[in-house]
Design a protein around this motif. Structure first.
Motif, PDB file in Angstrom:
ATOM      1  N   LYS A  66       5.166   0.983 -55.395  1.00 43.43           N
ATOM      2  CA  LYS A  66       4.312   0.666 -56.529  1.00 43.43           C
ATOM      3  C   LYS A  66       3.351   1.817 -56.802  1.00 43.43           C
ATOM      4  CE  LYS A  66       4.388  -4.364 -56.043  1.00 43.43           C
ATOM      5  NZ  LYS A  66       3.572  -5.595 -55.886  1.00 43.43           N
ATOM      6  N   ALA A  67       3.153   2.105 -58.087  1.00 48.05           N
ATOM      7  CA  ALA A  67       2.254   3.197 -58.462  1.00 48.05           C
ATOM      8  C   ALA A  67       0.830   2.921 -58.004  1.00 48.05           C
ATOM      9  CB  ALA A  67       2.295   3.402 -59.971  1.00 48.05           C
ATOM     10  N   SER A  68       0.432   1.647 -58.013  1.00 46.22           N
ATOM     11  CA  SER A  68      -0.917   1.308 -57.560  1.00 46.22           C
ATOM     12  C   SER A  68      -1.103   1.620 -56.088  1.00 46.22           C
ATOM     13  CB  SER A  68      -1.209  -0.165 -57.834  1.00 46.22           C
ATOM     14  OG  SER A  68      -0.245  -0.995 -57.191  1.00 46.22           O
ATOM     15  N   ASP A  71      -1.712   5.326 -55.827  1.00 43.14           N
ATOM     16  CA  ASP A  71      -3.061   5.689 -56.264  1.00 43.14           C
ATOM     17  C   ASP A  71      -4.096   5.440 -55.181  1.00 43.14           C
ATOM     18  OD1 ASP A  71      -2.088   6.494 -58.676  1.00 43.14           O
ATOM     19  OD2 ASP A  71      -2.683   4.696 -59.785  1.00 43.14           O
ATOM     20  N   ARG A  72      -3.829   4.510 -54.286  1.00 45.62           N
ATOM     21  CA  ARG A  72      -4.783   4.237 -53.211  1.00 45.62           C
ATOM     22  C   ARG A  72      -4.856   5.383 -52.203  1.00 45.62           C
ATOM     23  NH1 ARG A  72      -2.099  -0.969 -53.255  1.00 45.62           N
ATOM     24  NH2 ARG A  72      -3.340  -2.475 -54.460  1.00 45.62           N
ATOM     25  N   ARG A  84       3.668  10.641 -57.539  1.00 48.16           N
ATOM     26  CA  ARG A  84       4.338   9.683 -58.426  1.00 48.16           C
ATOM     27  C   ARG A  84       5.494  10.345 -59.156  1.00 48.16           C
ATOM     28  NH1 ARG A  84      -0.983   8.146 -60.040  1.00 48.16           N
ATOM     29  NH2 ARG A  84      -0.630   9.310 -61.982  1.00 48.16           N
ATOM     30  N   ASP A  95       6.081   1.313 -61.633  1.00 53.75           N
ATOM     31  CA  ASP A  95       4.789   1.575 -62.263  1.00 53.75           C
ATOM     32  C   ASP A  95       4.144   0.253 -62.680  1.00 53.75           C
ATOM     33  OD1 ASP A  95       2.598   2.644 -63.500  1.00 53.75           O
ATOM     34  OD2 ASP A  95       3.709   4.195 -64.580  1.00 53.75           O
ATOM     35  N   ASP A  96       3.289  -0.266 -61.836  1.00 50.99           N
ATOM     36  CA  ASP A  96       2.617  -1.540 -62.090  1.00 50.99           C
ATOM     37  C   ASP A  96       1.193  -1.359 -62.589  1.00 50.99           C
ATOM     38  OD1 ASP A  96       1.708  -0.438 -59.729  1.00 50.99           O
ATOM     39  OD2 ASP A  96       1.388  -2.375 -58.749  1.00 50.99           O
ATOM     40  N   ARG A  97       0.826  -0.149 -62.937  1.00 50.21           N
ATOM     41  CA  ARG A  97      -0.521   0.103 -63.429  1.00 50.21           C
ATOM     42  C   ARG A  97      -0.690  -0.468 -64.833  1.00 50.21           C
ATOM     43  NH1 ARG A  97      -0.648   6.372 -63.262  1.00 50.21           N
ATOM     44  NH2 ARG A  97       1.433   5.923 -64.106  1.00 50.21           N
ATOM     45  N   ASP A  99      -1.525  -0.687 -68.735  1.00 48.36           N
ATOM     46  CA  ASP A  99      -1.397   0.281 -69.824  1.00 48.36           C
ATOM     47  C   ASP A  99      -2.797   0.670 -70.308  1.00 48.36           C
ATOM     48  OD1 ASP A  99      -0.907   1.723 -72.087  1.00 48.36           O
ATOM     49  OD2 ASP A  99       0.586   0.348 -72.915  1.00 48.36           O
ATOM     50  N   ARG A 100      -3.147   1.945 -70.177  1.00 47.01           N
ATOM     51  CA  ARG A 100      -4.486   2.377 -70.572  1.00 47.01           C
ATOM     52  C   ARG A 100      -4.713   2.197 -72.065  1.00 47.01           C
ATOM     53  NH1 ARG A 100      -5.869   8.010 -67.327  1.00 47.01           N
ATOM     54  NH2 ARG A 100      -5.765   7.164 -65.200  1.00 47.01           N
TER      55      ARG A 100
END
Length: 388
Positions: A66-68, A71-72, A84, A95-97, A99-100
């Motif tokens: 997972k992308a999250s 990021d950690r 990534r 990619d579970d982040r 959407d910005r």
């Protein structure tokens, strides 16, 4: 595991763990292939290697990541963005982040009546992705559209529960109110919004049709002005940097705006044949431009010898992928204090218009790839200024 002392992680934890070591080797090989293809620096390779080691220490081998979770792993000496990229290259990234853009949209429309908010969100999503008779807009364009409409939507939310209740008089009131800028962007955004709502059968009529001409007329274009000679000393400062000097030459000598400058690619240059392709137009490379290009290409090769980015201009960020620089970066790279690239471009076109000795908008249009109306405006401004 991440509470262990540094000397205990992560390789010491893997002792005898062959599946995990094989997993790290697989990821590292993919990272090395990307590094060679995109010209990563040694520091960037080290940061990615450190990130992949930390990732392998905390994940099960062979599974999508997972992308999250990636990021950690942010920290000193690591690069989660490129990590990534490695996982995406291997089709192992989930990619579970959030959407910005979607988060920005919902934040921007917060406080509107629920139905109005959903109508604007549906319109914005159609602008982003396109579909039907609507072409997808760039990220910058659709955000500007939403920002222009939201202020009016807040006023309507105080009286209405849906945009289908908005009348032609409401639109005229909004467009008649004083606001910064020329207001034409708001007209365009409102027409796009209500055209979408009617086409999508969310509204029964389009209140932006047949508006008074005084509200929809484009403002008169400003008269091009020559550059004040007092700022010409700034151009000399730009010669200290190969990048700044090339940007200045392209703007002040070839009359290019930041967008075509940043989109120039190496394949567009033919130094031997003295030709440069700008959009659909082939430009002649004179001695001044040739010298600026040669100096910059030598600097580029020395600074980023292994980059695979096909664009002419590179920054510290774009050297490691294949995208162009931003318009802001191009303007900043010129190192001009008071003059702007647009002012340099305008001055160059006026100079060419005067050099003809008579009004010749066709020559201006052909030389710089301008629309005939724009070329006529420059030709008129040049001779009106000279007469004054």
């Amino acid at each position: 595991m991440f509470t262990l002392a540094p000397q205990q992680r992560p390789r010491r934890v893997w002792a005898g763990d062959e599946p995990r070591l094989a997993w790290l080797a697989y990821l590292s090989e993919a990272a090395e292939r990307l590094a060679e293809a995109e010209g990563w620096s040694s520091d960037l390779r080290y940061q990615v290697a450190q990130t992949l080691q930390a990732l392998v220490a905390g994940t099960l081998p062979g599974l999508a990541v997972k992308a999250s979770d990636v990021d950690r792993l942010r920290g000193r000496g690591r690069n989660v963005t490129r990590a990534r990229q490695v996982l995406r290259f291997l089709d192992l990234l989930d990619d579970d982040r959030p959407d910005r853009a979607d988060a920005w949209l919902r934040e921007r429309t917060k406080g509107l009546a629920p139905a109005i908010q959903m109508e604007i969100i549906a319109w914005a999503q159609a602008l982003r992705s396109g579909g039907g008779r609507m072409r997808a807009k760039s990220d910058l364009t659709w955000r500007h559209y939403v920002a222009d409409v939201v202020d009016a939507a807040h006023q309507w939310s105080e009286r209405y529960g849906s945009l289908r209740e908005v009348t032609r008089d409401d639109v005229i009131t909004v467009l008649s109110a004083p606001r910064p800028g020329d207001g034409h962007n708001l007209v365009t955004a409102l027409r796009s919004l209500f055209s979408f709502l009617k086409r999508d059968r969310r509204a029964f009529r389009n209140p932006t049709s047949r508006l008074p001409r005084r509200l929809t007329r484009r403002p008169v274009a400003s008269i091009p002005q020559p550059l004040d000679r007092s700022v010409m000393d700034e151009i000399g400062v730009a010669r200290e940097s190969p990048t700044a000097w090339l940007v200045v030459v392209l703007a002040a000598h070839h009359a290019l705006t930041p967008n075509p400058i940043r989109l120039l690619r190496l394949e567009h240059l033919d130094l031997t044949g003295r030709r440069m392709q700008v959009a659909d137009q082939a430009r002649f490379i004179d001695d001044l431009t040739l010298t600026a290009l040669i100096d910059y290409l030598a600097y580029r090769q020395t600074r980023w010898p292994r980059t695979a980015n096909p664009h002419l201009l590179l920054s510290q960020q774009t050297a490691h992928h294949d995208g162009p620089t931003s318009r802001w970066w191009v303007r900043h790279a010129a190192r001009l204090r008071s003059a702007t690239l647009d002012a340099l471009r305008c001055d160059r076109i006026l100079e060419e218009a005067l050099a003809q000795g008579h009004r010749d908008p066709l020559h201006i249009a052909a030389t710089f790839g301008l629309h005939p109306d724009t070329a006529q405006r420059y030709a008129d401004a040049a001779f009106d200024t000279a007469r004054a």
